[in-house]
Enzyme design. Structure first.
Site, PDB file in Angstrom:
ATOM      1  N   CYS A   1      -4.166  12.079  33.727  1.00 49.03           N
ATOM      2  CA  CYS A   1      -3.302  11.472  32.476  1.00 49.03           C
ATOM      3  C   CYS A   1      -1.737  11.485  32.370  1.00 49.03           C
ATOM      4  O   CYS A   1      -1.113  12.466  32.863  1.00 49.03           O
ATOM      5  CB  CYS A   1      -3.902  12.219  31.233  1.00 49.03           C
TER       6      CYS A   1
ATOM      7  N   LYS B   1       0.781  -1.225   0.020  1.00 48.20           N
ATOM      8  CA  LYS B   1      -0.090   0.032   0.081  1.00 48.20           C
ATOM      9  C   LYS B   1       0.782   1.350  -0.119  1.00 48.20           C
ATOM     10  O   LYS B   1       0.406   2.363  -0.728  1.00 48.20           O
ATOM     11  CB  LYS B   1      -1.135   0.139   1.294  1.00 48.20           C
TER      12      LYS B   1
ATOM     13  N   CYS C   1     -17.688  -9.428  13.194  1.00 46.27           N
ATOM     14  CA  CYS C   1     -17.807  -9.245  11.532  1.00 46.27           C
ATOM     15  C   CYS C   1     -18.853  -8.593  11.073  1.00 46.27           C
ATOM     16  O   CYS C   1     -18.938  -8.058  10.098  1.00 46.27           O
ATOM     17  CB  CYS C   1     -17.465 -10.680  10.841  1.00 46.27           C
TER      18      CYS C   1
END
Lengths: 86, 370
Positions: B244, B88, B187
């Site tokens: 965080c 790709k 799926c």
């Protein structure tokens, strides 16, 4: 109508809860976001599980909110999950 | 003529940008001097790469470790039939340069991993997340937080999309999503309408061009929630989470989460499926929906997953010494079906990768008839 907040559910939450948005009456004031989640969770297992998932996030009036956020009538609450596809 | 930033040809090519109010020659120059990193060359990466190449971003680094697959062509519009089977990243570079020869592209035919961290540094203008998984998004986030580089997140699910621009000093991706989703989509739910990654990719490309050319930003520190069915948009203001890692420096338990893979056990390969299915004591079961069954199937009995899940061990239509092989579109529902049948005391397996894996195998071996 007077004590209502509007709740939106996004992505697979809308599918699994079979609800895209609703008006919800606040039964006591003040109500925190955590209390709202508890009340919604009483609707059944799927509500309890999805709203309780660590990855499910919540916004109040288009701003990310924490569990201690206090809700007032007319507020717009949105629940959304992360989505992963690309 | 003195030396100029643009050649004669480029000046003509970019004239619609250069004539655009608030963009102009200054904006186009900023694009040309930018270096963007695109992670993932799939449904999101395809439009992002094409539009940013066309727009005249000067330098790209593009990542993708995958090869082009027939099922990609439904939405990954940078590729065509001739690209199937090829890397790709390399094919994308080829098509981007064909579109605009005035740009520079480093194509890396590999998935973005910690070893590539050094490729993102102070010379990187912007990173575009065009991946399909949370592991890579957390990695991009952590690298960009450390390197103080801005990045764009986009993601899709069925008819929903999200996009956000994370910039240094604001909330990071882990502030927004400290935990990955608990379950990988099966799926049935992993399907996607082809234009949705196109739309979200263009939201990303649009925000990227504004960021690179110093135009006002709409998604900085905000999350866009998009619904393709209702065409509704919400923009959520993000907030730094004081707990965080971007604030504390300590990564949480999700630094390298394992998520989307650990489902496949008790499954058989396409080769074994083709061998076993002919045996007398074997029954093949298509567990997909009626619509999918009518659309295409490779034989066997049709019992939708929902029906299988209602089965209890007292049911006598099933034979204890028979081998049941379940299949679905990509192997997740059939896995669920096989697990349930096993729990009912039956011998059951699932076709690994489902009908898609079977079709890919068949198209390779030119045996398209079941």
């Amino acid at each position: 109508m007077n004590n209502d907040i509007q709740i939106f559910y996004f992505a697979n939450l809308a599918d699994k809860l079979n609800c895209e948005n609703e008006f919800f009456p606040l039964d006591s004031t003040p109500t925190t976001l955590a209390q709202l989640k508890e009340q919604l969770s009483e609707r059944g297992t799927v509500w309890h599980e999805l709203l309780g998932e660590a990855s499910t996030r919540c916004a109040v009036n288009q701003a990310i909110a924490t569990e201690d956020a206090i809700l007032k009538r007319g507020d717009e609450v949105a629940f959304f999950p992360p989505v992963t596809g690309g | 003529m003195t030396e100029t930033i643009f050649t004669q040809q480029e000046w003509l090519r970019y004239s619609r940008h250069i004539q655009l109010p608030n963009f102009g020659a200054a904006g186009q120059t900023k694009l040309k001097q930018s270096h963007v990193v695109i992670v993932g060359m799939g449904g999101l990466g395809a439009p992002v790469a094409l539009y940013l190449a066309a727009a005249g971003v000067g330098k790209f680094t593009i990542f993708d470790g995958d090869t082009v697959d027939e099922t990609n062509l439904q939405r990954q519009v940078i590729f065509n039939q001739n690209d199937v089977g090829h890397a790709k990243a390399l094919q994308a570079k080829h098509h981007m340069l064909a579109l605009n020869p005035h740009i520079h592209i480093d194509a890396i035919p590999d998935f973005f991993q910690p070893k590539h961290e050094a490729l993102i540094d102070q010379n990187t203008s912007l990173v575009l997340d065009c991946t399909d998984n949370f592991n890579t998004r957390y990695l991009i986030n952590d690298v960009c937080v450390r390197q103080k580089v801005a990045w764009l997140y986009a993601s899709i699910h069925q008819y929903s999309g999200q996009c956000a621009l994370f910039t240094p000093g604001h909330a990071c991706f882990r502030c927004l999503f400290p935990a990955p989703p608990e379950s990988a989509p099966d799926c049935n739910t992993a399907g996607v309408i082809g234009v949705l990654p196109g739309l979200l990719g263009l939201f990303e490309a649009n925000e990227a061009i504004k960021y690179l050319s110093d135009l006002p930003l709409e998604l900085e520190n905000r999350l866009l929630l998009f619904d393709a069915l209702k065409l509704s948009v919400q923009k959520i203001q993000l907030a730094i989470d004081p707990q965080c890692f971007c604030q504390t420096g300590e990564k949480g338990k999700f630094s390298s989460p394992q998520m989307c893979a650990e489902v496949q056990q008790q499954s058989i390969s396409v080769l074994d499926f083709n061998l076993h299915r002919e045996r007398a004591n074997t029954t093949v079961i298509d567990v997909r929906t009626e619509a999918e069954r009518l659309g295409f199937n490779i034989g066997g009995q049709h019992i939708p997953l929902q029906e299988i899940l209602t089965l209890t061990d007292s049911n006598n239509h099933w034979e204890k010494n028979r081998q049941y092989i379940c299949y679905c579109q990509s192997g997740s529902r059939s896995e669920q079906a096989a697990q349930h049948l096993q729990a009912c005391g039956l011998q059951a397996v699932s076709l690994d990768g489902g009908l898609l894996a079977w079709l890919k195998h068949a198209s390779k071996t030119q045996m398209l008839h079941p």
